[in-house]
Motif scaffolding. Structure first.
Motif, PDB file in Angstrom:
ATOM      1  N   MET A  79       0.831  -1.212   0.000  1.00 54.21           N
ATOM      2  CA  MET A  79       0.000   0.000   0.000  1.00 54.21           C
ATOM      3  C   MET A  79       0.861   1.256   0.000  1.00 54.21           C
ATOM      4  O   MET A  79       0.596   2.221  -0.711  1.00 54.21           O
ATOM      5  N   VAL A  80       1.910   1.266   0.823  1.00 52.42           N
ATOM      6  CA  VAL A  80       2.799   2.437   0.899  1.00 52.42           C
ATOM      7  C   VAL A  80       3.519   2.651  -0.421  1.00 52.42           C
ATOM      8  O   VAL A  80       3.655   3.775  -0.908  1.00 52.42           O
ATOM      9  N   VAL A  81       3.984   1.543  -1.043  1.00 45.69           N
ATOM     10  CA  VAL A  81       4.712   1.650  -2.316  1.00 45.69           C
ATOM     11  C   VAL A  81       3.803   2.212  -3.409  1.00 45.69           C
ATOM     12  O   VAL A  81       4.190   3.108  -4.166  1.00 45.69           O
ATOM     13  N   PHE A  82       2.591   1.685  -3.497  1.00 43.98           N
ATOM     14  CA  PHE A  82       1.642   2.195  -4.504  1.00 43.98           C
ATOM     15  C   PHE A  82       1.364   3.682  -4.299  1.00 43.98           C
ATOM     16  O   PHE A  82       1.354   4.479  -5.247  1.00 43.98           O
ATOM     17  N   ALA A  83       1.114   4.062  -3.032  1.00 46.99           N
ATOM     18  CA  ALA A  83       0.822   5.465  -2.731  1.00 46.99           C
ATOM     19  C   ALA A  83       2.012   6.351  -3.080  1.00 46.99           C
ATOM     20  O   ALA A  83       1.866   7.425  -3.680  1.00 46.99           O
ATOM     21  N   ALA A  84       3.219   5.913  -2.686  1.00 48.05           N
ATOM     22  CA  ALA A  84       4.419   6.703  -2.963  1.00 48.05           C
ATOM     23  C   ALA A  84       4.679   6.797  -4.457  1.00 48.05           C
ATOM     24  O   ALA A  84       5.095   7.852  -4.973  1.00 48.05           O
ATOM     25  N   LEU A  85       4.470   5.684  -5.182  1.00 48.53           N
ATOM     26  CA  LEU A  85       4.683   5.689  -6.630  1.00 48.53           C
ATOM     27  C   LEU A  85       3.738   6.674  -7.325  1.00 48.53           C
ATOM     28  O   LEU A  85       4.155   7.458  -8.187  1.00 48.53           O
ATOM     29  N   LEU A  86       2.465   6.629  -6.952  1.00 50.83           N
ATOM     30  CA  LEU A  86       1.497   7.562  -7.547  1.00 50.83           C
ATOM     31  C   LEU A  86       1.829   9.011  -7.184  1.00 50.83           C
ATOM     32  O   LEU A  86       1.703   9.922  -8.011  1.00 50.83           O
ATOM     33  N   TRP A  87       2.233   9.243  -5.941  1.00 50.37           N
ATOM     34  CA  TRP A  87       2.601  10.596  -5.522  1.00 50.37           C
ATOM     35  C   TRP A  87       3.758  11.110  -6.365  1.00 50.37           C
ATOM     36  O   TRP A  87       3.766  12.264  -6.797  1.00 50.37           O
ATOM     37  N   GLY A  88       4.753  10.254  -6.603  1.00 47.44           N
ATOM     38  CA  GLY A  88       5.897  10.659  -7.414  1.00 47.44           C
ATOM     39  C   GLY A  88       5.504  10.972  -8.850  1.00 47.44           C
ATOM     40  O   GLY A  88       5.998  11.940  -9.448  1.00 47.44           O
ATOM     41  N   ILE A  89       4.619  10.124  -9.414  1.00 49.20           N
ATOM     42  CA  ILE A  89       4.181  10.364 -10.803  1.00 49.20           C
ATOM     43  C   ILE A  89       3.438  11.692 -10.910  1.00 49.20           C
ATOM     44  O   ILE A  89       3.702  12.500 -11.808  1.00 49.20           O
ATOM     45  N   PHE A  90       2.506  11.942  -9.991  1.00 46.55           N
ATOM     46  CA  PHE A  90       1.734  13.192 -10.039  1.00 46.55           C
ATOM     47  C   PHE A  90       2.620  14.411  -9.750  1.00 46.55           C
ATOM     48  O   PHE A  90       2.402  15.484 -10.298  1.00 46.55           O
ATOM     49  N   ARG A  91       3.599  14.195  -8.885  1.00 51.11           N
ATOM     50  CA  ARG A  91       4.523  15.292  -8.588  1.00 51.11           C
ATOM     51  C   ARG A  91       5.355  15.626  -9.828  1.00 51.11           C
ATOM     52  O   ARG A  91       5.616  16.798 -10.120  1.00 51.11           O
ATOM     53  N   LEU A  92       5.770  14.576 -10.531  1.00 48.13           N
ATOM     54  CA  LEU A  92       6.578  14.766 -11.747  1.00 48.13           C
ATOM     55  C   LEU A  92       5.763  15.509 -12.798  1.00 48.13           C
ATOM     56  O   LEU A  92       6.293  16.341 -13.546  1.00 48.13           O
ATOM     57  N   LYS A  93       4.465  15.228 -12.902  1.00 48.07           N
ATOM     58  CA  LYS A  93       3.606  15.900 -13.868  1.00 48.07           C
ATOM     59  C   LYS A  93       3.116  17.267 -13.355  1.00 48.07           C
ATOM     60  O   LYS A  93       2.352  17.961 -14.032  1.00 48.07           O
ATOM     61  N   LYS A  94       3.561  17.656 -12.142  1.00 45.97           N
ATOM     62  CA  LYS A  94       3.214  18.949 -11.522  1.00 45.97           C
ATOM     63  C   LYS A  94       1.710  19.062 -11.266  1.00 45.97           C
ATOM     64  O   LYS A  94       1.134  20.146 -11.372  1.00 45.97           O
ATOM     65  N   TRP A  95       1.111  17.946 -10.955  1.00 42.57           N
ATOM     66  CA  TRP A  95      -0.273  17.998 -10.537  1.00 42.57           C
ATOM     67  C   TRP A  95      -0.384  18.259  -9.035  1.00 42.57           C
ATOM     68  O   TRP A  95      -1.445  18.594  -8.549  1.00 42.57           O
ATOM     69  N   LEU A  96       0.710  18.073  -8.335  1.00 36.53           N
ATOM     70  CA  LEU A  96       0.757  18.307  -6.894  1.00 36.53           C
ATOM     71  C   LEU A  96       1.850  19.330  -6.561  1.00 36.53           C
ATOM     72  O   LEU A  96       2.814  19.447  -7.295  1.00 36.53           O
TER      73      LEU A  96
END
Length: 333
Positions: free
Chosen positions: A316-333
């Protein structure tokens, strides 16, 4: 009473103030001077009486009786017929109020017919009576003085419009009610257009009057005075034309600013939607894993494995962290 002032002049000086039109006509023939009849909203019969006495053209008489004419100068034989649109500015309503003034100027008479309270021609008559030399030039001098008064009264209107336009230019870039500002610009543009219609013919009218006096009368001093009014009318027309251009530009700029603000709001909303969607996806991944392993089945992978629980939490932590990184990279966060 329709007759406001009625006088007979000889050599630029008032010699009689008749109480009725019939007396005026008799005295005019007796003194061989000039009659100046000032009328305010006269009846049809009164206009007809003047028309019969001075042999006014039927078309001009019909215009004088019906009113609502455009500004113009026309010649019928040896009689000039002028229609003027005096104006005043109502600042409280940001509105231009128009009147209508008809002037018949013949060889030995002037008839002024007002269809509105303004302008009062009493000051014009008083100034001319104080200058007998000018008044002795006859009906053309009265027509000049009337034109000069009307053009002078346009000046406060121009000042009022200019002040309101300055206020609009200030409000353009301020946080204001867009609908109210658009409505104000449109209404003021309409007033400027109507004012433009009243003032635009003035230059042509004055040029025609100048030609008439130069070719027919040859009065040099009167030509000088008319040229001064003509210059004033040209400057007035140029300023009114500039007002229309400024308001057209203001409306365009305002539309652009409104569109820009709406675009900025849309971009801001999109950014907010992206953030909300990103966090929803991040929280959805752990819930998916928890939901799968929370199902009540006996036969499931890693269900009886000693490290099954830490593995599920880590997943669960890995999935959450992976998605956070992807959205951060796309500047959605």
């Amino acid at each position: 009473m329709a007759i406001i002032d009625n006088a007979v002049y000889v050599d630029g000086r008032r010699v009689a103030t008749p109480a009725s039109l019939d007396v005026t006509f008799d005295l005019l023939r007796e003194h061989s001077g000039m009659a100046w009849i000032g009328m305010y909203r006269p009846s049809e019969e009164e206009i007809r009486a003047v028309a019969r006495e001075f042999d006014l053209h039927e078309l001009a008489v019909e215009d004088a009786m019906s009113g609502h004419q455009r500004s113009k100068l026309e010649q019928y034989g040896d009689t000039l017929f002028a229609v003027l649109r005096p104006a005043r500015y109502i600042d409280a309503d940001e509105r231009v109020e128009f009147g209508e003034l008809h002037v018949f100027a013949g060889p030995n008479f002037v008839v002024t017919i007002r269809h509105a309270e303004r302008p009062s021609l009493t000051p014009v008559r008083e100034r001319l009576e104080e200058d007998p030399e000018m008044l002795s030039l006859g009906p053309d001098a009265v027509l000049y003085a009337t034109l000069d008064e009307v053009v002078d009264e346009y000046e406060p209107v121009v000042a009022g419009l200019e002040n309101d336009i300055d206020e609009i230019e200030t409000e353009l870039f301020a946080a204001a009610d867009d609908d109210a500002l658009s409505r104000r610009i449109y209404q003021l543009s309409r007033e400027v257009i109507q004012f433009q219609r009243a003032t635009a013919p003035l230059t042509g009218m004055l040029e025609g009057l100048l030609r008439h006096i130069r070719d027919v009368k040859g009065e040099v001093e009167l030509q000088r005075h008319l040229r001064d009014v003509h210059d004033h009318a040209i400057r007035l027309s140029e300023r009114v034309n500039s007002f229309r251009s400024i308001l057209d530009n203001a409306l365009t700029v305002h539309s652009t600013l409104v569109t820009q603000r709406m675009t900025e709001q849309s971009i801001t909303q999109n950014d907010q939607v992206k953030k909300i969607s990103s966090w929803a996806a991040i929280f959805f991944a752990p819930q998916l894993v928890a939901g799968i392993y929370g199902m009540n089945f006996d036969e499931m992978p890693e269900l009886h494995w000693a490290f099954g629980y830490p593995f599920a939490v880590l997943l669960m932590v890995v999935f959450a962290a992976l998605l956070w990184g992807i959205f951060r990279l796309k500047k959605w966060l």
